[in-house]
Structures are given as C-alpha cells and as structure tokens.
Scaffold this motif. Structure first.
Motif, PDB file in Angstrom:
ATOM      1  N   LEU A 205       0.931  -1.169  -0.044  1.00  0.00           N
ATOM      2  CA  LEU A 205      -0.210   0.168   0.023  1.00  0.00           C
ATOM      3  C   LEU A 205       0.948   1.283   0.067  1.00  0.00           C
ATOM      4  O   LEU A 205       0.489   2.120  -0.623  1.00  0.00           O
ATOM      5  N   GLU A 206       1.850   1.265   0.791  1.00  0.00           N
ATOM      6  CA  GLU A 206       2.740   2.561   1.009  1.00  0.00           C
ATOM      7  C   GLU A 206       4.021   1.864   1.912  1.00  0.00           C
ATOM      8  O   GLU A 206       3.855   1.350   2.700  1.00  0.00           O
ATOM      9  N   PRO A 207       4.973   2.735   1.686  1.00  0.00           N
ATOM     10  CA  PRO A 207       6.052   2.550   2.562  1.00  0.00           C
ATOM     11  C   PRO A 207       5.848   3.083   4.051  1.00  0.00           C
ATOM     12  O   PRO A 207       4.935   3.943   4.111  1.00  0.00           O
ATOM     13  N   MET A 208       6.095   2.306   5.076  1.00  0.00           N
ATOM     14  CA  MET A 208       5.918   2.856   6.349  1.00  0.00           C
ATOM     15  C   MET A 208       6.753   2.393   7.530  1.00  0.00           C
ATOM     16  O   MET A 208       7.716   1.491   7.231  1.00  0.00           O
ATOM     17  N   HIS A 209       6.935   2.802   8.705  1.00  0.00           N
ATOM     18  CA  HIS A 209       7.866   2.363   9.564  1.00  0.00           C
ATOM     19  C   HIS A 209       7.327   1.133  10.423  1.00  0.00           C
ATOM     20  O   HIS A 209       5.749   0.945  10.417  1.00  0.00           O
ATOM     21  N   GLY A 210       8.027   0.386  11.276  1.00  0.00           N
ATOM     22  CA  GLY A 210       7.494  -0.824  12.041  1.00  0.00           C
ATOM     23  C   GLY A 210       6.257  -0.510  12.804  1.00  0.00           C
ATOM     24  O   GLY A 210       5.518  -1.554  12.527  1.00  0.00           O
ATOM     25  N   TRP A 211       6.101   0.531  13.643  1.00  0.00           N
ATOM     26  CA  TRP A 211       5.008   0.740  14.349  1.00  0.00           C
ATOM     27  C   TRP A 211       3.690   0.886  13.632  1.00  0.00           C
ATOM     28  O   TRP A 211       2.702   0.471  14.049  1.00  0.00           O
ATOM     29  N   GLY A 212       3.854   1.427  12.338  1.00  0.00           N
ATOM     30  CA  GLY A 212       2.944   1.901  11.424  1.00  0.00           C
ATOM     31  C   GLY A 212       2.193   0.655  10.766  1.00  0.00           C
ATOM     32  O   GLY A 212       1.022   0.402  10.728  1.00  0.00           O
TER      33      GLY A 212
ATOM     34  N   ARG B 278      10.014  12.143  15.036  1.00  0.00           N
ATOM     35  CA  ARG B 278      11.195  11.124  15.513  1.00  0.00           C
ATOM     36  C   ARG B 278      11.870  10.362  14.241  1.00  0.00           C
ATOM     37  O   ARG B 278      11.280  10.057  13.280  1.00  0.00           O
ATOM     38  N   ARG B 279      12.938  10.114  14.640  1.00  0.00           N
ATOM     39  CA  ARG B 279      13.762   9.215  13.631  1.00  0.00           C
ATOM     40  C   ARG B 279      13.308   7.822  13.391  1.00  0.00           C
ATOM     41  O   ARG B 279      12.900   7.137  14.390  1.00  0.00           O
ATOM     42  N   ALA B 280      13.016   7.537  12.355  1.00  0.00           N
ATOM     43  CA  ALA B 280      12.474   6.048  12.372  1.00  0.00           C
ATOM     44  C   ALA B 280      12.845   5.281  10.840  1.00  0.00           C
ATOM     45  O   ALA B 280      12.929   6.012   9.858  1.00  0.00           O
ATOM     46  N   LYS B 281      12.953   3.865  10.834  1.00  0.00           N
ATOM     47  CA  LYS B 281      13.330   3.368   9.901  1.00  0.00           C
ATOM     48  C   LYS B 281      12.226   2.839   8.992  1.00  0.00           C
ATOM     49  O   LYS B 281      11.070   2.318   9.535  1.00  0.00           O
ATOM     50  N   TYR B 282      11.710   3.437   7.749  1.00  0.00           N
ATOM     51  CA  TYR B 282      11.050   3.149   6.873  1.00  0.00           C
ATOM     52  C   TYR B 282      11.311   1.966   6.004  1.00  0.00           C
ATOM     53  O   TYR B 282      12.053   1.859   5.468  1.00  0.00           O
ATOM     54  N   TYR B 283      10.091   1.188   5.814  1.00  0.00           N
ATOM     55  CA  TYR B 283      10.282  -0.089   5.101  1.00  0.00           C
ATOM     56  C   TYR B 283       9.375   0.004   3.577  1.00  0.00           C
ATOM     57  O   TYR B 283       8.363   0.596   3.898  1.00  0.00           O
ATOM     58  N   ARG B 284      10.036  -0.341   2.530  1.00  0.00           N
ATOM     59  CA  ARG B 284       9.212  -0.394   1.365  1.00  0.00           C
ATOM     60  C   ARG B 284       9.241  -1.893   0.759  1.00  0.00           C
ATOM     61  O   ARG B 284      10.270  -2.449   0.960  1.00  0.00           O
ATOM     62  N   LEU B 285       8.472  -2.042  -0.200  1.00  0.00           N
ATOM     63  CA  LEU B 285       8.322  -3.355  -0.756  1.00  0.00           C
ATOM     64  C   LEU B 285       9.452  -3.171  -2.041  1.00  0.00           C
ATOM     65  O   LEU B 285       9.280  -1.995  -2.880  1.00  0.00           O
ATOM     66  N   THR B 286      10.098  -4.068  -2.347  1.00  0.00           N
ATOM     67  CA  THR B 286      10.947  -4.243  -3.556  1.00  0.00           C
ATOM     68  C   THR B 286       9.928  -4.848  -4.596  1.00  0.00           C
ATOM     69  O   THR B 286       8.879  -5.591  -4.704  1.00  0.00           O
TER      70      THR B 286
END
Length: 109
Positions: free
Chosen positions: A22-29, A73-81
């Motif tokens: 759906l969209e890139p997001m961070h772990g908590w999201g 806040r600094r967060a790691k965002y994940y996206r689908l490859t």
C-alpha cells in the motif's frame, strides 16, 4: 472483540508484504495498520515484527531507509521491492490454497 488470534507461521510475512504494498511505512505503523484493518483481531508484537522485517529485508523482499515520522522522530521506513511484489503474489496464492483446503475440511468433517 475477543482475544487476538495467533498468527500461523509464515502468515506474518504475508501481512507485512501486503501492508507495504500500500505504501512505505515504519515498523510501528505496520503493526498498527494490521491491527486496524483486522479490527483488532490481529495484534503484532514487536518481538515478532522486527525479526520478520529483518528476515524479509535479508531476502530482498523489502528495503529500508531512515526518515522522520509524523511526530518528528527518527524511524526506519520499509518499502516493498520488485522481488517483494513477486513474493507477495506467491504468498497470496499459497494462503488462498491453504484457506480453501481448511474451508473444505470444515464443510465436510
């Protein structure tokens, strides 16, 4: 709603891949989206989520980069490859076969 449902092994990967489609997001999201869409039936604990994200990244199905969240806040965002999109199709087909098989057993047993 009743007690949260335990996820079958491998199901979390499918849910993460679908959520990131759906969209890139961070772990908590990611965990919040899964909980929200499932109407609180599925709750992903951090102890399960972050190892799964690491595993999916190692497999090349997701990628990550650091960014700033909505609350600054600094967060790691994940996206689908691209490989992750292909794997999402594979995992979805497997899930559909499994769900159909279980439904068939429940209807005849």
């Amino acid at each position: 709603m009743g007690k949260p449902i335990d996820l079958l092994q491998g199901t979390l990967d499918l849910l993460i891949l679908k959520t990131l489609a759906l969209e890139p997001m961070h772990g908590w999201g990611i965990s919040q989206r899964i909980q929200q869409i499932s109407q609180d039936a599925l709750q992903v604990q951090q102890g399960s989520l972050y190892p799964a994200l690491h595993r999916l990244e190692q497999q090349g199905w997701i990628a990550s980069e650091w960014g700033t969240s909505d609350n600054n806040r600094r967060a790691k965002y994940y996206r689908l490859t691209d490989a992750g999109r292909q794997q999402l199709d594979v995992e979805t087909a497997k899930w559909e076969r499994l769900a159909a098989a279980v439904a068939q057993i429940l209807e005849t047993a």
